[in-house]
Motif scaffolding. Structure first.
Motif, PDB file in Angstrom:
ATOM      1  N   THR A 123       0.851  -1.189   0.000  1.00 11.60           N
ATOM      2  CA  THR A 123       0.000   0.000   0.000  1.00 11.60           C
ATOM      3  C   THR A 123       0.887   1.239   0.000  1.00 11.60           C
ATOM      4  O   THR A 123       2.087   1.162   0.296  1.00 11.60           O
ATOM      5  CB  THR A 123      -0.909   0.052   1.238  1.00 11.60           C
ATOM      6  N   ASN A 124       0.288   2.393  -0.293  1.00  8.59           N
ATOM      7  CA  ASN A 124       1.053   3.641  -0.331  1.00  8.59           C
ATOM      8  C   ASN A 124       1.463   4.111   1.062  1.00  8.59           C
ATOM      9  O   ASN A 124       2.431   4.849   1.209  1.00  8.59           O
ATOM     10  CB  ASN A 124       0.243   4.740  -1.029  1.00  8.59           C
ATOM     11  N   CYS A 154       6.868  -1.137   2.824  1.00 11.12           N
ATOM     12  CA  CYS A 154       6.714  -1.178   1.368  1.00 11.12           C
ATOM     13  C   CYS A 154       7.577  -0.097   0.724  1.00 11.12           C
ATOM     14  O   CYS A 154       8.274  -0.339  -0.266  1.00 11.12           O
ATOM     15  CB  CYS A 154       5.252  -0.978   0.977  1.00 11.12           C
ATOM     16  N   ASN A 171      -0.952  -1.928  -5.634  1.00  8.86           N
ATOM     17  CA  ASN A 171      -1.566  -1.362  -4.432  1.00  8.86           C
ATOM     18  C   ASN A 171      -2.794  -2.200  -4.081  1.00  8.86           C
ATOM     19  O   ASN A 171      -3.821  -2.126  -4.758  1.00  8.86           O
ATOM     20  CB  ASN A 171      -1.958   0.092  -4.674  1.00  8.86           C
ATOM     21  N   GLU A 216      -4.925  -1.951  -1.871  1.00  8.83           N
ATOM     22  CA  GLU A 216      -6.116  -1.210  -1.460  1.00  8.83           C
ATOM     23  C   GLU A 216      -6.993  -0.880  -2.665  1.00  8.83           C
ATOM     24  O   GLU A 216      -8.194  -0.654  -2.523  1.00  8.83           O
ATOM     25  CB  GLU A 216      -5.725   0.075  -0.733  1.00  8.83           C
ATOM     26  N   ASP A 245       7.256   7.402  -5.173  1.00 10.71           N
ATOM     27  CA  ASP A 245       6.812   6.740  -6.399  1.00 10.71           C
ATOM     28  C   ASP A 245       7.275   7.463  -7.655  1.00 10.71           C
ATOM     29  O   ASP A 245       7.465   6.834  -8.703  1.00 10.71           O
ATOM     30  CB  ASP A 245       5.280   6.629  -6.422  1.00 10.71           C
TER      31      ASP A 245
END
Length: 409
Positions: free
Chosen positions: A11-12, A17, A35, A37, A212
């Motif tokens: 996830t962000n 991660c 992702n 989510e 990112d």
């Protein structure tokens, strides 16, 4: 860049991660990020391989093997990175694996010295993760950061330089008449000279999307990456001298540069401030905080910001952002053997030697360096020449002691 293709499920908001993605990026390893989510199939996959669990990151490799919430050391082992040196003693140990380090290593190795380079992340340094280099001599068409890094790494190997990556040096000190280097993994290596070339780290905003899009819309060097945005609007984040001066530099290519400042005023020098406030190409947004970076097709295209006084949220739809909120020198592990200036950069003499004889420093970690790639390489060469003289003097001193000892017997 290695052509490995792996999948990172996470996830962000997950810090582990982000760490794993950063590590893979520094090793210039290709990966896809899913992702979970937003991707229900991805979430189902993670639960399936964990028998209902949802621990992230879950990383799937080309051979089908899976690592769940791995440490950087586990990732390094999986990628086959060399993490332990062949010997315990070297003529020269270089801490750091960027252009200064590798240039010094090439010079020293060509002089016949045994050289070990220890890098905490990926060899090549900041240059290796830069999208493109257009201002380095000898590359008239420019060169990608990854290609540049691979070239200098291969050149180092050609001269027999031993290279370690994913090994964090936690201490450098003196031992008898030599020096020692200690890694976080507990390895100890000894040498007649040490060069500290650990560089500095651009301070990050630590907002969603920043990691990112680094190198794909989010940048830290206008000189390096500004020309890619010729004819397009960009933004600069920061209010000090570096931010305002880089914004002025960007107006050479960009019709408009928006400067986002957290405070109520610019802290740059008066000449720079006057230029920013009076230039038709520059707009300054005060009391403005960056909230998030968004994008598509693996490139940033939207900056989300918030007015710190009113709480109003807005967006800038731009392809490039340059972050200039300061540099943090990677010098803390060496503060006991090298004198630091008020900002934490290592102070040296004109021979690049620190306050401890036999321990040298070069590149972005050194006080007074220009923080440019070409000068970093130049400092590496100059430091290597100084180290050569030190090592020759050290050999002469060792021989003299041996002769004295023989005569006394």
């Amino acid at each position: 860049m290695p052509d490995t293709k792996i999948k990172v499920y996470g996830t962000n908001w997950c810090s582990d991660c982000k760490r794993s993605k950063k590590f893979l990026g520094e090793q210039r390893v290709r990966y896809d990020f899913i992702n979970i989510e937003e991707d229900t199939d991805g979430q189902d996959f993670v639960q399936k391989v964990q028998n209902g669990g949802l621990t992230i990151p879950t990383i799937v490799f080309e051979d089908g093997s899976i690592l769940i919430e791995p440490s950087n050391a586990e990732l390094a082992a999986k990628l086959g990175l060399k993490t332990k040196a062949k010997n315990e003693f070297y003529d020269l140990i270089i801490v750091g694996g960027g252009p200064s380090s590798l240039t010094a290593a090439i010079y020293a190795a060509r002089d016949g010295f045994d050289v070990l380079v220890i890098e905490r992340s990926g060899l090549g340094g900041q240059a290796g993760i830069t999208e493109r280099l257009d201002n380095y001599p000898g590359f008239p068409q420019g060169v990608t950061g990854a290609d540049f890094a691979e070239r200098i790494i291969e050149q180092s190997k050609r001269y027999g330089v031993e290279l370690l990556s994913a090994q964090n040096v936690v201490k450098v000190g003196n031992y008898d008449e030599t020096h020692f280097v200690e890694t976080k993994s507990g390895q100890h290596y000894h040498s007649n000279a040490v060069l500290i070339a650990t560089g500095s780290t651009y301070r990050r905003l630590k907002v969603t999307g920043e990691d990112d899009y680094i190198g794909a819309g989010v940048h830290f060097c206008a000189t390096c990456d500004g020309p890619f945005y010729k004819g397009r609007e960009v933004a600069v984040i920061g209010g000090g001298n570096s931010a305002v001066e880089e914004a002025a530099f960007l107006t050479r290519f960009c019709p408009k540069v928006t400067i986002l400042v957290r405070g109520s005023e610019l802290t740059a020098n008066k000449i720079a401030v006057d230029k920013a406030l009076n230039s038709p190409q520059m707009e300054v947004l005060f009391n403005t905080e960056v909230v998030e970076f968004k994008g598509k097709d693996n490139h940033m295209d939207t900056l989300v910001y918030k007015n710190r006084k009113t709480g109003e949220v807005g967006e800038l739809h731009i392809p490039g952002v340059f972050v200039f909120i300061g540099l943090t020198p990677n010098s803390q592990p060496f503060k006991d053997v090298a004198k630091l200036d008020i900002q934490g950069f290592i102070m040296t003499g004109i021979d690049y030697q620190t306050s401890t004889e036999g321990i040298f420093a070069a590149g972005d970690v050194r006080s007074g360096s220009t923080k440019q790639l070409v000068s970093a390489a130049g400092e590496g060469a100059a430091a290597a020449l100084a180290i050569r003289e030190h090592l020759r003097g050290h050999d002469a001193h060792t021989l003299e002691k041996a002769l004295v000892g023989t005569a006394s017997n």
